[in-house]
Design a protein around this motif. Structure first.
Motif, PDB file in Angstrom:
ATOM      1  N   UNK A 176      -1.545 -24.426  13.275  1.00 19.68           N
ATOM      2  CA  UNK A 176      -1.360 -22.784  13.225  1.00 19.68           C
ATOM      3  C   UNK A 176      -0.178 -22.342  12.820  1.00 19.68           C
ATOM      4  N   UNK A 177      -0.198 -21.526  12.028  1.00 23.79           N
ATOM      5  CA  UNK A 177       1.295 -20.929  11.519  1.00 23.79           C
ATOM      6  C   UNK A 177       1.635 -19.697  12.681  1.00 23.79           C
ATOM      7  N   UNK A 178       2.646 -19.707  13.324  1.00 26.94           N
ATOM      8  CA  UNK A 178       2.850 -18.393  14.083  1.00 26.94           C
ATOM      9  C   UNK A 178       3.224 -17.474  13.358  1.00 26.94           C
ATOM     10  N   UNK A 179       3.709 -17.488  12.018  1.00 29.16           N
ATOM     11  CA  UNK A 179       4.334 -16.143  11.394  1.00 29.16           C
ATOM     12  C   UNK A 179       2.992 -15.449  10.977  1.00 29.16           C
ATOM     13  N   UNK A 180       1.685 -16.095  10.429  1.00 28.31           N
ATOM     14  CA  UNK A 180       0.825 -15.414   9.902  1.00 28.31           C
ATOM     15  C   UNK A 180      -0.503 -15.537  11.016  1.00 28.31           C
ATOM     16  N   UNK A 181      -0.475 -16.379  11.968  1.00 26.46           N
ATOM     17  CA  UNK A 181      -1.615 -16.557  12.764  1.00 26.46           C
ATOM     18  C   UNK A 181      -2.605 -17.425  12.297  1.00 26.46           C
ATOM     19  N   UNK A 182      -2.692 -17.773  10.817  1.00 31.06           N
ATOM     20  CA  UNK A 182      -3.497 -18.493  10.326  1.00 31.06           C
ATOM     21  C   UNK A 182      -3.662 -19.923  10.805  1.00 31.06           C
ATOM     22  N   UNK A 183      -4.938 -20.422  10.786  1.00 27.67           N
ATOM     23  CA  UNK A 183      -5.194 -21.770  11.183  1.00 27.67           C
ATOM     24  C   UNK A 183      -5.864 -22.630  10.225  1.00 27.67           C
ATOM     25  N   UNK A 184      -5.573 -23.940  10.185  1.00 25.26           N
ATOM     26  CA  UNK A 184      -6.265 -24.896   9.453  1.00 25.26           C
ATOM     27  C   UNK A 184      -6.789 -25.780  10.212  1.00 25.26           C
TER      28      UNK A 184
END
Length: 310
Positions: A176-184
């Motif tokens: 999870x990218x904290x900057x964008x909130x996106x998850x893979x």
């Protein structure tokens, strides 16, 4: 447009949904707008734009170059489906707005179709969600989890061995990218370094900060600045070092698994993981935009029932 949901985006109520999609014709026009926003209908067979309207009963367009007939369903996961466009729009709405997922039994009742038909329909819609997030610039949280039923709940003859943990479960890796909130997230064959480190590297920009727990498989991830938090000694946050964000995603995935689906075959698990990640990554969009993104993701994909059950 009024509707329920977060204050920073426009929701869509069920009343508004049926006003927007009162019949198949209205739903068909909406699907066409998502696929061909400029009004240019490219042929799904040869790609030509020399197309026009036709008088065919179910294929309203014809290509002048290959002489083929087509509809907006052709070349998408809806191809060859006899279900009406209104039912596809309702299903897209249901799967978009139910954060813990929706069961095929509920969709069967809502759409007045067979359960097997609802299940196939939902698997086709899940094909629209793919693991396309990243690479993340960070800070990035990485973790793995085990998905499946509890060994203690199985009959004695089906238990793999006594014990706890990931015995008999599928492994899902996530970032999870904290900057964008996106998850893979992806189903992986192992929780060893040879599996988890490439997963993190492929989804993370070089030089990014990466936070994990103390699992040894993450030790020495190349090309990143790695920090750990020691869960084994009760440490959950050490300054910026924590994995709370990706663990909240696991919590939602498992609520869906245990509360909505109850069981998911390992063969199909990746589609369910894609569904939860895709829904999470689109959560900041208006509901109608989420549905539109899903409709666009159906293009260029095909999933036949016989392939699912083979």
């Amino acid at each position: 447009m009024a509707g329920p949901g977060r204050s920073d985006r426009e929701g869509l109520s069920i009343v508004e949904l049926f006003k927007m999609f009162p019949d198949n014709d209205a739903a068909e026009r909406w699907f066409e707008q998502q696929r061909w926003p400029d009004g240019i209908r490219d042929c799904p067979d040869c790609g030509s734009t020399r197309t026009g309207e036709a008088t065919h009963k179910t294929m309203p367009y014809r290509c002048s170059d290959c002489d083929g007939y087509f509809s907006v369903k052709k070349g998408t996961t809806m191809e060859s489906s006899k279900l009406g466009y209104q039912k596809w729009a309702i299903a897209a709405y249901q799967m978009t707005t139910n954060l813990k997922g929706v069961s095929s039994m509920k969709l069967r009742r809502d759409l007045d179709i067979r359960q097997a038909t609802a299940w196939h329909m939902m698997q086709r819609i899940r094909e629209a969600w793919t693991d396309s997030a990243g690479p993340f610039r960070g800070p990035v949280e990485a973790d793995e989890t085990f998905v499946g039923g509890l060994e203690k709940n199985k009959p004695a003859h089906k238990k793999l061995r006594a014990g706890r943990g990931g015995v008999g479960k599928a492994i899902v890796a996530g970032a999870k990218d904290r900057a964008t909130g996106q998850v893979a997230a992806a189903v992986v064959p192992s929780s060893d370094a040879a599996t988890l480190q490439p997963f993190v590297v492929e989804r993370t920009a070089r030089g990014a900060e990466v936070f994990t727990d103390e699992h040894g498989a993450y030790r020495g991830i190349p090309g990143v600045r790695h920090h750990t938090v020691r869960h084994s000694v009760g440490e959950w946050v050490d300054g910026q070092a924590h994995t709370n964000g990706v663990e909240s995603f696991w919590a939602m995935l498992k609520r869906g698994y245990h509360g909505t689906y109850h069981h998911v075959s390992p063969k199909h698990l990746q589609r369910y993981v894609n569904e939860f990640a895709g829904r999470h990554n689109a959560r900041g969009l208006d509901t109608l935009d989420q549905m539109g993104q899903l409709a666009q993701g159906m293009v260029g994909k095909r999933l036949r029932y016989r392939d699912l059950v083979a």
